[in-house]
Design a protein around this motif. Structure first.
Motif, mmCIF file in Angstrom:
data_model
loop_
_atom_site.group_PDB
_atom_site.id
_atom_site.type_symbol
_atom_site.label_atom_id
_atom_site.label_comp_id
_atom_site.label_asym_id
_atom_site.label_seq_id
_atom_site.Cartn_x
_atom_site.Cartn_y
_atom_site.Cartn_z
ATOM 1 N N UNK A 4 49.198 47.375 24.221
ATOM 2 C CA UNK A 4 48.926 46.333 25.200
ATOM 3 C C UNK A 4 48.535 46.970 26.520
ATOM 4 N N UNK A 5 47.521 46.405 27.164
ATOM 5 C CA UNK A 5 47.158 46.805 28.517
ATOM 6 C C UNK A 5 47.979 45.947 29.470
ATOM 7 N N UNK A 6 48.578 46.594 30.461
ATOM 8 C CA UNK A 6 49.416 45.880 31.417
ATOM 9 C C UNK A 6 48.649 45.734 32.730
ATOM 10 N N UNK A 7 48.560 44.507 33.208
ATOM 11 C CA UNK A 7 47.906 44.187 34.467
ATOM 12 C C UNK A 7 48.917 43.532 35.386
ATOM 13 N N UNK A 8 48.832 43.871 36.668
ATOM 14 C CA UNK A 8 49.797 43.344 37.631
ATOM 15 C C UNK A 8 49.065 42.795 38.846
ATOM 16 N N UNK A 96 45.017 47.125 36.716
ATOM 17 C CA UNK A 96 45.470 47.783 35.495
ATOM 18 C C UNK A 96 46.531 48.802 35.858
ATOM 19 N N UNK A 97 47.667 48.743 35.161
ATOM 20 C CA UNK A 97 48.759 49.677 35.434
ATOM 21 C C UNK A 97 48.892 50.744 34.355
ATOM 22 N N UNK A 98 48.945 50.325 33.092
ATOM 23 C CA UNK A 98 49.154 51.283 32.004
ATOM 24 C C UNK A 98 48.886 50.611 30.665
ATOM 25 N N UNK A 99 48.934 51.412 29.628
ATOM 26 C CA UNK A 99 48.905 50.905 28.260
ATOM 27 C C UNK A 99 50.268 51.207 27.663
ATOM 28 N N UNK A 100 50.846 50.216 26.997
ATOM 29 C CA UNK A 100 52.208 50.369 26.480
ATOM 30 C C UNK A 100 52.295 49.748 25.093
#
Length: 143
Positions: A4-8, A96-100
């Motif tokens: 999952x790509x994390x967006x904040x 975009x923050x990270x992929x987790x």
């Protein structure tokens, strides 16, 4: 597990977007696009539905062609929908923050928040405090 790509966003919170094919986009198409507030894709979809209804009579030999085109549209949205949704999020100010990894979006968000909190705690315990005996200037000045 899925990636999952994390967006904040500072005001709209955190979103997790699965990488790869979207089964909800394939199964629900227009409803999925509306739910994700992808207005341009929704408008194109509605226009295609209206045009196909107006241009093709009910007993036409073109029904098979139109059905094939809509299946192609469904497949295209299924395979590209998540990346298009990421573009919508970026356009709305999400970063975009990270992929987790996670089994579902909720678990991925939980993993991100717990790893972010752990790293913030680690950074705060490593900070070196400034000496207390620094001279801030004369403290007994009279006005």
């Amino acid at each position: 597990m899925k990636s999952f790509s994390i967006y904040e966003h500072p005001h709209h919170g955190i979103k997790a977007v699965k990488q790869g094919m979207s089964w909800p986009a394939f199964c629900f198409g227009l409803l999925w696009a509306l739910y994700k507030t992808m207005w341009l894709l929704s408008a194109i979809w509605v226009a295609a539905l209206v045009l196909s209804g107006l241009l093709v009579p009910l007993d036409s030999a073109l029904d098979t062609v139109i059905n094939g085109l809509f299946l192609g549209l469904q497949l295209g949205v299924a395979f590209k929908g998540n990346s298009w949704y990421e573009g919508v999020l970026r356009a709305r100010g999400f970063i975009f923050r990270t992929t987790i990894e996670g089994n579902n979006p909720s678990q991925a968000l939980g993993n991100y928040v717990s790893s972010r909190d752990a790293s913030e705690f680690s950074l705060s315990t490593r900070q070196i405090s400034a000496p207390d005996d620094e001279d801030d200037g004369p403290s007994n000045l009279k006005a």
